[in-house]
Design a protein around this motif. Structure first.
Motif, PDB file in Angstrom:
ATOM      1  N   VAL A 106      29.708  29.934  33.824  1.00 19.63           N
ATOM      2  CA  VAL A 106      29.643  31.364  34.145  1.00 19.63           C
ATOM      3  C   VAL A 106      29.029  31.558  35.522  1.00 19.63           C
ATOM      4  CG1 VAL A 106      28.552  33.554  33.532  1.00 19.63           C
ATOM      5  CG2 VAL A 106      29.593  32.147  31.750  1.00 19.63           C
ATOM      6  N   GLN A 107      27.964  30.811  35.808  1.00 19.96           N
ATOM      7  CA  GLN A 107      27.333  30.916  37.129  1.00 19.96           C
ATOM      8  C   GLN A 107      28.303  30.521  38.234  1.00 19.96           C
ATOM      9  OE1 GLN A 107      23.925  28.361  36.671  1.00 19.96           O
ATOM     10  NE2 GLN A 107      22.639  30.010  35.861  1.00 19.96           N
ATOM     11  N   HIS A 108      29.030  29.422  38.018  1.00 24.44           N
ATOM     12  CA  HIS A 108      29.988  28.973  39.028  1.00 24.44           C
ATOM     13  C   HIS A 108      31.122  29.988  39.197  1.00 24.44           C
ATOM     14  CE1 HIS A 108      27.806  25.359  39.381  1.00 24.44           C
ATOM     15  NE2 HIS A 108      28.306  24.725  38.314  1.00 24.44           N
ATOM     16  N   ALA A 109      31.588  30.547  38.074  1.00 21.34           N
ATOM     17  CA  ALA A 109      32.682  31.528  38.138  1.00 21.34           C
ATOM     18  C   ALA A 109      32.255  32.758  38.923  1.00 21.34           C
ATOM     19  CB  ALA A 109      33.119  31.929  36.729  1.00 21.34           C
ATOM     20  N   LEU A 110      31.059  33.250  38.651  1.00 21.78           N
ATOM     21  CA  LEU A 110      30.567  34.430  39.373  1.00 21.78           C
ATOM     22  C   LEU A 110      30.345  34.105  40.846  1.00 21.78           C
ATOM     23  CD1 LEU A 110      28.049  35.867  36.748  1.00 21.78           C
ATOM     24  CD2 LEU A 110      30.335  36.699  37.302  1.00 21.78           C
ATOM     25  N   ARG A 114      32.073  36.110  43.913  1.00 25.84           N
ATOM     26  CA  ARG A 114      31.290  36.774  44.962  1.00 25.84           C
ATOM     27  C   ARG A 114      31.873  36.545  46.351  1.00 25.84           C
ATOM     28  NH1 ARG A 114      26.768  35.911  41.500  1.00 25.84           N
ATOM     29  NH2 ARG A 114      26.519  33.761  42.211  1.00 25.84           N
ATOM     30  N   SER A 115      32.729  35.562  46.497  1.00 23.68           N
ATOM     31  CA  SER A 115      33.360  35.324  47.807  1.00 23.68           C
ATOM     32  C   SER A 115      34.576  36.217  48.026  1.00 23.68           C
ATOM     33  CB  SER A 115      33.772  33.853  47.922  1.00 23.68           C
ATOM     34  OG  SER A 115      34.803  33.541  46.987  1.00 23.68           O
ATOM     35  N   VAL A 116      34.996  36.943  46.986  1.00 23.03           N
ATOM     36  CA  VAL A 116      36.155  37.835  47.095  1.00 23.03           C
ATOM     37  C   VAL A 116      35.732  39.112  47.808  1.00 23.03           C
ATOM     38  CG1 VAL A 116      37.880  39.137  45.799  1.00 23.03           C
ATOM     39  CG2 VAL A 116      37.165  36.879  45.002  1.00 23.03           C
ATOM     40  N   THR A 117      36.591  39.626  48.681  1.00 26.57           N
ATOM     41  CA  THR A 117      36.219  40.795  49.485  1.00 26.57           C
ATOM     42  C   THR A 117      37.117  42.011  49.254  1.00 26.57           C
ATOM     43  OG1 THR A 117      37.554  39.949  51.330  1.00 26.57           O
ATOM     44  CG2 THR A 117      35.213  39.375  51.306  1.00 26.57           C
ATOM     45  N   SER A 118      38.106  41.917  48.347  1.00 23.50           N
ATOM     46  CA  SER A 118      38.971  43.067  48.085  1.00 23.50           C
ATOM     47  C   SER A 118      39.150  43.244  46.583  1.00 23.50           C
ATOM     48  CB  SER A 118      40.340  42.901  48.752  1.00 23.50           C
ATOM     49  OG  SER A 118      41.121  41.936  48.057  1.00 23.50           O
ATOM     50  N   PRO A 127      40.914  37.173  35.530  1.00 26.38           N
ATOM     51  CA  PRO A 127      41.506  36.444  34.392  1.00 26.38           C
ATOM     52  C   PRO A 127      41.551  34.938  34.598  1.00 26.38           C
ATOM     53  CG  PRO A 127      42.809  38.383  34.925  1.00 26.38           C
ATOM     54  CD  PRO A 127      41.839  38.185  36.053  1.00 26.38           C
ATOM     55  N   VAL A 128      41.729  34.494  35.833  1.00 26.39           N
ATOM     56  CA  VAL A 128      41.743  33.052  36.118  1.00 26.39           C
ATOM     57  C   VAL A 128      40.382  32.444  35.818  1.00 26.39           C
ATOM     58  CG1 VAL A 128      42.035  31.317  37.930  1.00 26.39           C
ATOM     59  CG2 VAL A 128      43.556  33.297  37.850  1.00 26.39           C
ATOM     60  N   GLU A 129      39.316  33.160  36.203  1.00 24.29           N
ATOM     61  CA  GLU A 129      37.971  32.646  35.942  1.00 24.29           C
ATOM     62  C   GLU A 129      37.652  32.638  34.449  1.00 24.29           C
ATOM     63  OE1 GLU A 129      36.271  31.100  37.999  1.00 24.29           O
ATOM     64  OE2 GLU A 129      37.329  31.632  39.836  1.00 24.29           O
ATOM     65  N   CYS A 259      28.506  43.504  38.608  1.00 27.04           N
ATOM     66  CA  CYS A 259      27.748  43.460  39.867  1.00 27.04           C
ATOM     67  C   CYS A 259      28.656  43.085  41.030  1.00 27.04           C
ATOM     68  CB  CYS A 259      26.599  42.466  39.740  1.00 27.04           C
ATOM     69  SG  CYS A 259      25.359  42.905  38.503  1.00 27.04           S
ATOM     70  N   VAL A 260      29.550  42.117  40.797  1.00 21.32           N
ATOM     71  CA  VAL A 260      30.496  41.719  41.848  1.00 21.32           C
ATOM     72  C   VAL A 260      31.415  42.886  42.187  1.00 21.32           C
ATOM     73  CG1 VAL A 260      32.395  40.174  42.430  1.00 21.32           C
ATOM     74  CG2 VAL A 260      30.425  39.301  41.161  1.00 21.32           C
ATOM     75  N   PHE A 261      31.858  43.611  41.164  1.00 22.19           N
ATOM     76  CA  PHE A 261      32.738  44.765  41.371  1.00 22.19           C
ATOM     77  C   PHE A 261      32.067  45.798  42.274  1.00 22.19           C
ATOM     78  CE2 PHE A 261      33.717  49.125  40.033  1.00 22.19           C
ATOM     79  CZ  PHE A 261      35.069  49.180  40.292  1.00 22.19           C
ATOM     80  N   GLU A 262      30.812  46.122  42.001  1.00 22.52           N
ATOM     81  CA  GLU A 262      30.111  47.101  42.830  1.00 22.52           C
ATOM     82  C   GLU A 262      30.002  46.615  44.267  1.00 22.52           C
ATOM     83  OE1 GLU A 262      26.381  47.990  41.059  1.00 22.52           O
ATOM     84  OE2 GLU A 262      27.247  49.219  39.454  1.00 22.52           O
ATOM     85  N   ARG A 263      29.766  45.318  44.445  1.00 22.61           N
ATOM     86  CA  ARG A 263      29.653  44.769  45.803  1.00 22.61           C
ATOM     87  C   ARG A 263      30.983  44.873  46.544  1.00 22.61           C
ATOM     88  NH1 ARG A 263      30.990  39.878  47.900  1.00 22.61           N
ATOM     89  NH2 ARG A 263      29.841  39.185  49.763  1.00 22.61           N
ATOM     90  N   VAL A 264      32.082  44.546  45.873  1.00 21.61           N
ATOM     91  CA  VAL A 264      33.393  44.599  46.524  1.00 21.61           C
ATOM     92  C   VAL A 264      33.760  46.043  46.860  1.00 21.61           C
ATOM     93  CG1 VAL A 264      35.853  44.148  46.220  1.00 21.61           C
ATOM     94  CG2 VAL A 264      34.187  42.458  45.458  1.00 21.61           C
TER      95      VAL A 264
END
Length: 377
Positions: A106-110, A114-118, A127-129, A259-264
């Motif tokens: 889970v940590q690795h997936a997140l 976090r490297s995604v920007t869009s 879904p891949v993760e 959290c990732v969603f809010e960042r993107v």
């Protein structure tokens, strides 16, 4: 990544230790079957979960027979009992180890997300993760008002099913209030485990029947304090069904994705704002360039002074007397003319006398009339 730049999910293979433990479990079950005269107990051990269930049954059977047996048979049963217990412990240890590894996953997936920007890439990657966490099928849906509709899916070794899930889930969106599991997830913001989905009322039966789902987990994707999406997962790669551990795991993953969603979203809004500012800067620059390139800033041409082109009495007036005459014609008093020309009232009075004399008039009213008559010529 494949040739088109899309992420390639891992292919799931049971680790060798699990295979070894499964072989041991079957051997122990065959031995217990021989000692007890039961039919093939090992046939029930199709995987680790069913093997664990079969071993527990064998353990109960051995204890039951020990209570009534004696001699060599009892000794053999007593010797088999530790083997059953040891194998059960090995299965439990392997399961704990796998679950600990999944939590690390889970940590690795997140971290990868976090490297995604869009938002578009994030939607595709989620879904891949989920598949990388060990689930053969995953679905991401968008919650908008009372509806939840599919946006992206993954189906291991079945890309057509993934496309069909999105098509059905978007053309026939779920309804909050109609499907009970998703309704509970949205209202309570907690993951839910749905068992025996084929016979559970008030689920999205079109999706359930399409995927032939037996059981699944659904978790909320929360962004900015609201449930903005749903994550579905079923068919664990190493177990025949999902359970309460999968419920907690997907809930944990969904929290991190929120959290990732809010960042993107923030990055996209920041990028849009930067683009607008750059566009405004370019527009202002173009405006300034056009302004400087035109004759707008050219030196203004002073309007011709009608008095400077006249002859006769007006031509006899001095520059200062012309200034006094202009103000006099506008109705200014001597005091007002003095203030505007920065001279004393006495000086203005002298200039007025000279103006009246040169124009051949007796008073200010006649001077005004004479002025208009002269400039109309």
């Amino acid at each position: 990544m494949d040739d088109d730049g899309h992420p390639v999910p891992p292919r799931w293979h049971a680790p060798q230790p699990a295979d070894a433990i499964l072989r041991t479990a079957r051997a122990v079950l065959r031995a217990v079957a021989t000692l007890t005269g039961e039919t093939d107990l090992a046939g029930a051990a199709r995987d680790l979960t069913s093997a664990e269930s079969a071993l527990r049954g064998a353990e109960h059977l051995v204890l039951q027979r020990l209570g009534h047996g004696e001699g060599t048979a009892a000794a053999q049963l007593a010797a088999a009992l530790p083997q059953v217990g040891t194998t059960l412990t090995a299965i439990r240890d392997l399961r704990l180890e796998a679950r600990a590894a999944t939590l690390t996953g889970v940590q690795h997936a997140l971290g990868r997300l976090r490297s995604v920007t869009s938002l578009r890439d994030l939607t595709t990657q989620i879904p891949v993760e989920i598949n990388r966490l060990g689930y053969r099928r995953a679905l991401l849906s968008r919650v908008s008002g009372p509806q939840w509709s599919a946006r992206a899916a993954f189906a291991h070794d079945d890309p057509q099913l993934a496309r069909d899930l999105v098509e059905v889930g978007s053309s026939l969106p779920g309804q909050i209030g109609r499907e009970l599991p998703e309704t509970e997830v949205v209202r309570k913001r907690l993951p839910v485990l749905v068992e025996d989905a084929q016979h559970t009322p008030r689920v999205h039966h079109r999706l359930i029947n399409l995927a032939r789902t037996k059981d699944y987990v659904v978790a909320p994707l929360v962004g900015r304090g609201e449930v903005v999406g749903l994550l579905h997962a079923d068919q664990h790669a190493e177990r025949p069904s999902v359970d309460d551990f999968d419920q907690r795991l997907l809930g944990l993953f969904a929290e991190g994705v929120g959290c990732v969603f809010e960042r993107v979203v923030f990055l996209e809004q920041l990028g849009a704002l930067r683009s607008r500012l750059q566009e405004q800067t370019r527009s202002v620059g173009d405006l300034i360039d056009g302004f400087l390139g035109s004759d707008v800033l050219a030196a203004p041409v002073a309007p011709a002074d009608p008095l400077s082109r006249l002859e006769g009495p007006l031509a006899e007036l001095t520059r200062r007397e012309l200034d006094v005459l202009r103000l006099l014609v506008r109705g200014r008093t001597n005091t007002e003319i003095a203030a505007e020309l920065f001279v004393s009232p006495g000086t203005v009075k002298t200039h007025v006398k000279h103006v009246l004399r040169k124009l051949g008039v007796a008073n200010r009213a006649e001077a005004t009339s004479r002025y208009h008559a002269l400039i109309r010529r």
